[in-house]
Design an enzyme around this catalytic site. Structure first.
Site, short mmCIF file in Angstrom:
data_model
loop_
_atom_site.label_atom_id
_atom_site.label_comp_id
_atom_site.label_asym_id
_atom_site.label_seq_id
_atom_site.Cartn_x
_atom_site.Cartn_y
_atom_site.Cartn_z
N SER A 1 -5.93 11.66 -3.42
CA SER A 1 -6.57 10.68 -4.21
C SER A 1 -7.60 10.81 -5.01
CB SER A 1 -6.85 9.57 -3.07
OG SER A 1 -6.13 9.42 -2.05
N TYR B 1 0.77 -1.06 -0.08
CA TYR B 1 -0.02 0.13 0.03
C TYR B 1 0.92 1.34 0.10
CZ TYR B 1 -3.90 3.27 0.36
OH TYR B 1 -4.59 4.10 -0.03
N ALA C 1 -0.28 12.88 0.26
CA ALA C 1 0.01 12.22 1.48
C ALA C 1 -0.57 10.47 0.85
CB ALA C 1 -0.84 12.23 2.69
N CYS C 2 -1.59 10.52 -0.04
CA CYS C 2 -1.71 9.14 -0.34
C CYS C 2 -2.42 9.39 -1.81
CB CYS C 2 -3.08 8.74 0.34
SG CYS C 2 -3.85 7.11 -0.17
N PRO C 3 -1.97 8.62 -2.99
CA PRO C 3 -0.94 7.60 -2.75
C PRO C 3 0.35 8.14 -2.57
CG PRO C 3 -2.03 7.90 -5.06
CD PRO C 3 -2.57 8.70 -4.35
#
Lengths: 415, 78
Positions: free
Chosen positions: A313, A212, B14-16
């Protein structure tokens, strides 16, 4: 009355439209399709054979007073405040919000088109998900290579969710998983015989350094990946696919042989010609500032959701929160998007977690539980209410009690 | 001379995470290109180092400015 033109009837477009006062604004959504899909469910079609109805007509998801037009916008001139549809229809506006989402691009990687057409995937549409399910349910043994073709992809947790649900499925069919199956110690699994009936390997490839991408969540899920016998190939960004020899080659120089390929194609921004063309990046995503979603240089043009370049995201929750902010800004109030993500993450066997972070706070190492899985499943039902704005008070409370800084104080282990 | 340096601005990601932008830039790069990555995510240093080792590229400089981490990478292999 000022005209607000919204391109796209997905989550972002609908939430924006349904939060504008139609007594003050003339609100129109234009979409090339007249159906809206609950995309997170593609996963359950592809790996569980779900037959749930996941689409509804966009016209039934807008509040009274919001207009919906089925048309394909091909050109937008931000300087003249005009959008061009088919049949030479011109849409004028005072405010425009681009909320088209992304489109899959299986043609940018050699060999991928053939895989995409033959095996489907679990990101693009219902048809592709059903196609993949037909391969998963009939799988007899061998190596399944599963992953994203490039780092530009929707929904970061969905990739591993696919691997987890696949493992649960194969084991449910009585198959072993992995070359030395830790869950079946009695199983004499020989790596050279993985093509054998009843024996499988799941190889999860990823362009990121670990299973991940965000390290704190990786710490939570990596032990589960190992325990279930799923192999990980990190730094694996798909360069070419040799369909004849059933091999995937990476930009980083590795190769992976497969019996069943499950490859999520790269995604790109909308195929719309913009004036000025500099508002799109090289993958056609629309540049927008990270707090107000404004297209640089324009106070009347916004890009929300998956189609923009925000450093967060590509997921439903960001489209939702960005749309809420843009609705406030258009109505003359101050609002700012803080990068909050809240991505449900099914870890299979009836448990799930959420990937929670924002621009200022790292991802929370939030453990999977059955309660969170129930919340993820419930979302499929209350989703339609969230589009209408009916569930706003519940979400507001949820986002408040699950702020990443609060959760990190509880779950984060100091270095 | 900063001419020819491609800035990869991953601040706030921060994400991904920043590796997304680095890998995207790598796909469209050629030998001799220099990337300058800006990030706020603390994990970026270790991840970029691992990425450079894996791909055979070179980290020229890593520094911490008050508002960001800056990493310069030279593309030697493509």
């Amino acid at each position: 009355m000022k005209k607000v033109l919204i391109i796209g009837g997905g989550g972002g477009g609908l939430i924006l439209a349904n939060h504008l006062d139609t007594n003050e604004f003339d609100v129109t959504i234009v979409d090339k399709s007249d159906l809206h899909f609950y995309q997170p469910w593609f996963l359950y079609i592809a790996f569980k054979g779900s037959k749930r109805k996941i689409s509804r007509p966009i016209g039934e998801l807008v509040r009274p007073g919001v207009n919906f037009v089925k048309d394909e916008i091909t050109e937008i001139n931000l300087d003249e405040r005009k959008a061009y549809g088919s049949r030479k229809v011109v849409y004028n506006y005072d405010y425009i919000a681009i909320a088209t989402g992304t489109s899959p691009d299986p043609d940018s990687i050699p060999g991928l088109r053939q895989i995409y057409d033959e095996y489907g995937d679990y990101h693009s549409n219902v048809y592709n998900s059903q196609k993949l399910w037909s391969h998963v349910k009939n799988f007899k043994g061998g190596t399944i290579a599963i992953g994203q073709a490039s780092p530009t992809c929707k929904c970061p947790p969905s990739l591993l969710e696919g691997a987890f649900l696949l493992e649960e499925r194969l084991r449910g069919m009585g198959m072993s998983v992995g070359t030395s199956d830790p869950l079946s110690p009695s199983n004499e699994n020989d790596p050279t015989k993985t093509g054998e009936k009843g024996k499988s390997r799941i190889v999860f490839f990823t362009p990121f350094p670990r299973a991940y991408s965000a390290e704190p969540m990786n710490k939570v899920v990596e032990p589960m990946v190992k325990e279930r016998g799923i192999e990980v190939m990190p730094f694996f960004d798909v360069d070419t696919i040799d369909v004849q020899n059933k091999t995937i080659n990476s930009l980083e120089g590795d190769s992976l042989k497969y019996d069943l390929p499950i490859i999520v194609p790269p995604c790109k921004g909308p195929k719309i010609k913009f004036t000025p063309e500099t508002v799109q990046d090289e993958e056609r995503f629309i540049k927008a500032d990270k707090n107000f979603m404004k297209i640089p240089g324009y106070d009347d043009a916004f890009a929300i959701g998956d189609c923009n370049t925000l450093p967060t995201s590509k997921t439903g929750v960001t489209a939702h929160l960005e749309a809420m902010t843009v609705s406030e800004l258009i109505q003359g109030k101050y609002s700012e998007f803080n990068g909050r993500i809240n991505c449900p993450f099914d870890t299979a066997y009836g448990k799930a977690t959420f990937v929670i972070a924002d621009y200022n706070n790292p991802v929370v190492p939030y453990p999977p539980t059955a309660t969170k899985h129930f919340m993820k499943m419930s979302m499929a039902r209350i989703y339609w209410m969230t589009l209408m704005g009916t569930a706003d008070p519940i979400f507001e409370r949820f986002f408040n009690i699950t702020k990443p800084e609060k959760l990190n104080r509880k779950y984060s282990v100091p270095e | 001379m900063d001419v020819g340096i491609k800035i990869i601005d991953s601040r706030g990601a921060a994400c991904p995470g920043p590796i997304t932008d680095l890998a995207r830039a790598y796909r469209n790069s050629k030998v001799g290109d220099i990337f300058e990555m800006w990030a706020t995510d603390k994990g970026v240093k270790a991840d970029t180092q691992a990425w450079a080792t894996k791909t055979g590229n070179e980290i020229l400089e890593t520094r911490e400015d008050p508002d960001k981490i800056v990493i310069r990478i030279k593309i030697n292999k493509r």
